[in-house]
Design an enzyme around this catalytic site. Structure first.
Site, PDB file in Angstrom:
ATOM      1  N   VAL A 119      47.354  35.260  42.515  1.00 29.81           N
ATOM      2  CA  VAL A 119      46.236  34.325  42.675  1.00 29.81           C
ATOM      3  C   VAL A 119      44.971  34.740  41.939  1.00 29.81           C
ATOM      4  O   VAL A 119      44.051  33.934  41.804  1.00 29.81           O
ATOM      5  CB  VAL A 119      45.890  34.122  44.168  1.00 29.81           C
ATOM      6  N   TYR A 120      44.879  35.980  41.487  1.00 34.30           N
ATOM      7  CA  TYR A 120      43.649  36.412  40.834  1.00 34.30           C
ATOM      8  C   TYR A 120      43.422  35.601  39.559  1.00 34.30           C
ATOM      9  O   TYR A 120      44.213  35.655  38.618  1.00 34.30           O
ATOM     10  CB  TYR A 120      43.689  37.899  40.500  1.00 34.30           C
ATOM     11  N   SER A 121      42.348  34.840  39.570  1.00 35.74           N
ATOM     12  CA  SER A 121      41.965  34.012  38.423  1.00 35.74           C
ATOM     13  C   SER A 121      43.125  33.138  37.953  1.00 35.74           C
ATOM     14  O   SER A 121      43.393  32.996  36.749  1.00 35.74           O
ATOM     15  CB  SER A 121      41.452  34.877  37.265  1.00 35.74           C
ATOM     16  N   GLY A 136      46.260  33.496  37.955  1.00 30.61           N
ATOM     17  CA  GLY A 136      47.310  34.153  37.185  1.00 30.61           C
ATOM     18  C   GLY A 136      46.840  34.814  35.910  1.00 30.61           C
ATOM     19  O   GLY A 136      47.605  35.569  35.294  1.00 30.61           O
TER      20      GLY A 136
END
Length: 326
Positions: A60-62, A64
């Site tokens: 989920v960080y940015s 993908g």
């Protein structure tokens, strides 16, 4: 750099883990303060040069793009067999049904998507980012076991939850003959010590590696209580973690500053040294948006706090409500 065994496994990791939430296309996902690829790559290279071999990111960080940036950089800068890559699954990656959670369908889809973004055939550690209340834990554990048996992950780990929930998962996997969690990524720092009550003793008893997130309380322990940054001002999630106990937090932050001044070191080194000396802690996850963040983290390995200093740092803590489980 120091290297340690990861819990009861034979895996060796650097005593500092680089948290890669900072690296990702700005405006993608929940954070506006992330660094794009051009600004991320020098910091990843610096981490490798300092001996950091453990890198933690999440799908989920940015949206993908963190996995993409980190994957490309590590593929160019390091040998795959010399580094440890960890990522996570749980958060929403797309709208509609089966776009989030820990069902068998989601896990099988997301591990393949993460491997593609990271540009690797396997991750060393695949972690559930949180519990999924809508999926039976048996379904999640068996799916993770199958991911390991398929060669797509070497180990599996978990993140913030109650100790009774983690204990249930450990023993259920053991009973069914499934791959067991080997690590706990939890919320632990001088401003939030609730994990010391149940989770840390459980992990020590079971040989579980502990890799705390937010070791500097999202930067609050690295500067004076009244100081601010663009990230602090825009970090809505951080406000849910560290705004309910302002008086005790200020006294703790001031104590960090007093010891740092006496030692003539940055505050971050003191806060990280406290965590590194906490029994049961394996490798704090340190974010870095500036070169000094990395040098301070590594320098903290050599800073040994006295018993009196630790007492001073811990004296003003008050019991907290649970924060960071969602």
């Amino acid at each position: 750099m120091d290297y340690v065994r990861f819990g009861r496994t034979g895996l060796e990791v650097s005593r500092i883990c680089l948290g890669c939430m900072t690296y990702g296309e700005p405006g993608r996902g929940a954070h506006t303060w992330t660094l794009d690829e051009a600004r991320s790559r020098p910091l990843i290279r610096q981490a490798l040069e300092l001996g950091i071999t453990f890198f933690d990111t999440a799908n989920v960080y940015s949206d993908g793009t963190s996995e993409e940036i980190v994957g490309r950089a590590l593929k160019e800068m390091a040998r795959r067999d010399e580094i440890v890559i960890a990522t996570k699954v749980h958060g929403r990656m797309r709208a509609g049904p089966n776009g989030a959670g820990l069902s068998r369908k989601v896990i099988f889809h997301e591990i393949d998507a993460s491997l593609k973004r990271l540009g690797t055939d396997f991750v060393d550690l695949y972690q559930i980012h949180r519990l999924d209340p809508h999926t039976p834990i048996e379904e999640t554990l068996e799916a993770l076991h199958d991911v390991v048996k398929a060669g797509k992950a070497r180990y599996v780990g978990a993140s913030s939850m109650f100790a009774w929930q983690f204990s249930k998962a450990i023993y259920l996997a053991r009973h069914r003959g499934w791959t067991e969690f080997i690590s706990m990524q939890n919320h632990l720092n001088l401003l939030n010590r609730e994990e010391e009550r149940e989770m840390l003793p459980l992990c020590q008893d079971q040989g579980i590696a502990v890799m705390p997130w937010s070791p500097l309380a999202r930067g609050r322990l690295a500067r004076a209580a009244d100081a601010t940054t663009p990230r602090l001002e825009t970090d809505e999630y951080g406000k849910t973690l560290y705004t309910r106990f302002p008086d005790s937090d200020r006294r703790i932050i001031d104590a960090v500053g007093t010891i740092a001044a006496a030692r003539r070191v940055p505050r971050a080194q003191v806060a990280l040294a406290w965590l590194l000396q906490k029994p049961g802690v394996t490798t704090p996850i340190v974010g870095a948006s500036k070169p000094s963040h990395l040098t301070d983290a590594v320098a903290a390995l050599g800073l040994k706090l006295s018993t009196d200093e630790i007492t001073t740092l811990e004296a003003h803590y008050v019991p907290h409500a649970v924060a960071g489980f969602s």
